[in-house]
Scaffold this active site. Structure first.
Site, mmCIF file in Angstrom:
data_model
loop_
_atom_site.group_PDB
_atom_site.id
_atom_site.type_symbol
_atom_site.label_atom_id
_atom_site.label_comp_id
_atom_site.label_asym_id
_atom_site.label_seq_id
_atom_site.Cartn_x
_atom_site.Cartn_y
_atom_site.Cartn_z
ATOM 1 N N CYS A 298 -2.643 -9.433 4.853
ATOM 2 C CA CYS A 298 -3.721 -9.432 5.890
ATOM 3 C C CYS A 298 -4.903 -8.710 5.325
ATOM 4 C CB CYS A 298 -3.456 -9.216 7.060
ATOM 5 S SG CYS A 298 -2.790 -7.745 7.548
HETATM 6 C C1 LIG Z 1 1.895 -9.060 6.331
HETATM 7 S S1 LIG Z 1 3.337 -8.727 5.393
HETATM 8 C C2 LIG Z 1 4.510 -9.978 6.136
HETATM 9 C C3 LIG Z 1 5.217 -9.396 7.172
HETATM 10 C C4 LIG Z 1 6.355 -10.422 7.569
HETATM 11 N N1 LIG Z 1 5.769 -11.620 7.819
HETATM 12 C C5 LIG Z 1 7.168 -9.787 8.582
HETATM 13 O O1 LIG Z 1 7.120 -10.479 9.684
HETATM 14 O O2 LIG Z 1 7.728 -8.822 8.619
HETATM 15 C C6 LIG Z 1 3.012 -9.503 3.771
HETATM 16 C C7 LIG Z 1 3.797 -9.118 2.785
HETATM 17 O O3 LIG Z 1 3.461 -10.061 1.553
HETATM 18 C C8 LIG Z 1 3.936 -9.146 0.491
HETATM 19 N N2 LIG Z 1 3.192 -9.843 -0.674
HETATM 20 C C9 LIG Z 1 1.736 -9.478 -1.006
HETATM 21 N N3 LIG Z 1 1.373 -10.451 -2.002
HETATM 22 C C10 LIG Z 1 2.566 -11.094 -2.341
HETATM 23 C C11 LIG Z 1 2.844 -12.050 -3.413
HETATM 24 N N4 LIG Z 1 1.812 -12.391 -4.167
HETATM 25 N N5 LIG Z 1 4.204 -12.667 -3.505
HETATM 26 C C12 LIG Z 1 4.983 -12.155 -2.502
HETATM 27 N N6 LIG Z 1 4.777 -11.253 -1.533
HETATM 28 C C13 LIG Z 1 3.597 -10.820 -1.435
HETATM 29 C C14 LIG Z 1 3.621 -7.793 0.673
HETATM 30 O O4 LIG Z 1 4.366 -7.068 0.009
HETATM 31 C C15 LIG Z 1 3.713 -7.690 2.335
HETATM 32 O O5 LIG Z 1 5.141 -7.168 2.430
#
Ligand SMILES: C[S@@+](CC[C@H](N)C(=O)[O-])C[C@H]1O[C@@H](n2cnc3c(N)ncnc32)[C@H](O)[C@@H]1O
Length: 331
Positions: free
Chosen positions: A96
């Site tokens: 986000c």
């Molecule tokens: C907002 S957090 C998600 C939290 C999760 N929904 C929870 O309930 O704990 C977004 C996550 O996406 C990961 N992320 C960012 N870009 C990504 C990508 N291209 N592929 C996989 N993961 C990614 C980040 O490291 C982060 O941990």
């Protein structure tokens, strides 16, 4: 530990175990969504995709039976990974930061970190029975709304006829802290949204914090002078947001109410005044308010979907899938 590939996992769990519904989580973080879905029986995670090694390590520790795929969602070739397998649900909260109001360097929809297009691409390739996308509410309030509306229209045209969006607060589902998030829920048959079980009876933060505070010594330094005017008049046990910088002493809340939204960007900055003594809020206390494991990091906790809210979704989507299954058996 070598991460299992999605392909291997599917080939080993290609058939449903019992009556479990198959779910894939994208952008898994440290598992707020997963913690909530695990509270509800009947779900089997095929795998969870997360890019950051540190979050993958936490996931592996906290959920030893979960298949964690360390990979970039944008680069996964879903057709060769899934190979026509039926998937009941895909969920995810793409990063986000491109949209968050707490990030001064956000570029909105065109920010290279915007993972929402990758999520949509995954949905179109995996073609699950349901999907749930979570993100910050500003996407629905602000100048990015037309992108979200376009996305909804696109997914409706694709076949998810019943796709809609709303902002929900975790306290309405029994969480002891606020967390307003935009949810986009898509299905091919009519659905309903989670029932607000605690709309008129929110849960006090005290219930979850006091047992932890009672086990330890107060460790909060005296409040900085700039905070004191902000909490003038506050009585009893309170939680104080001691943000530094130009936005100071933003808020405080009685422990008899839900805590304010916990954030990932500032580390553990909150203090708790309990029985006249000050405590620095620790990761395990923040984790408790989010319904997560105490081994999670403050970053993972601050990024997560609140587990009570995730639990409400797990029940609602499961009900939808069970009805779908019953209808198919009848026809
Ligand atoms: C907002 S957090 C998600 C939290 C999760 N929904 C929870 O309930 O704990 C977004 C996550 O996406 C990961 N992320 C960012 N870009 C990504 C990508 N291209 N592929 C996989 N993961 C990614 C980040 O490291 C982060 O941990």
């Amino acid at each position: 530990m070598i991460a299992k590939t999605a392909q291997n996992i599917l080939s080993h769990s290609g058939r449903k175990k019992g009556n479990q519904f198959h779910i894939i989580e994208l952008f898994a973080g440290e598992g707020g969504f997963i913690a909530g879905f695990n509270r509800v029986g009947g779900w089997h995670h095929l795998f969870a995709v997360e890019l950051a090694e540190k979050h993958c390590n936490v996931l592996r520790e906290v959920f030893p039976n979960l298949s964690v795929v360390k990979d970039n969602v944008a680069l996964i070739d879903w057709n060769s990974k899934i190979k026509g397998q039926v998937v009941d649900c895909v969920i995810g909260g793409p990063p986000c930061q491109p949209f968050s109001v707490s990030n001064n360097r956000r570029n909105g929809w065109h920010d290279s970190r915007n993972g929402i297009p990758s999520f949509v691409k995954a949905i179109k390739n995996i073609n699950p029975k349901t999907f749930l996308l979570e993100n910050v509410p500003w996407l629905w309030w602000g100048d990015q709304k037309h992108h979200i509306q376009d996305l909804i229209d696109d997914l409706i045209a694709f076949g998810y006829t019943y796709t809609d969006a709303a902002i929900l607060d975790a306290t309405d589902y029994g969480a002891p802290c606020h967390r307003r998030r935009l949810f986009i829920y898509g299905t091919k048959q009519p659905h309903h949204w989670p029932v607000k079980s605690h709309k008129n009876n929110p849960v006090a933060a005290r219930k979850y914090l006091v047992p932890l505070l009672e086990q330890r010594e107060p460790d909060g330094e005296p409040l900085p002078d700039w905070v004191k005017p902000k909490i003038k008049g506050a009585r009893g046990d309170i939680i104080i947001d001691c943000k530094q910088g130009n936005k100071i002493g933003r808020q405080y809340v009685s422990m008899d109410e839900p805590c304010f939204t916990l954030v990932a960007t500032q580390g553990i900055r909150h203090r708790i005044r309990y029985k006249g003594k000050y405590y620095r809020m620790r990761a395990e206390e923040a984790a408790t308010l989010q319904g997560m494991d105490p081994r999670c990091t403050i970053e993972g906790i601050g990024n997560a979907v609140n587990a009570w809210q995730a639990e409400a979704w797990a029940k609602t989507i499961k009900e939808y899938l069970m009805k779908l299954q019953a209808d198919q058996e009848l026809s």
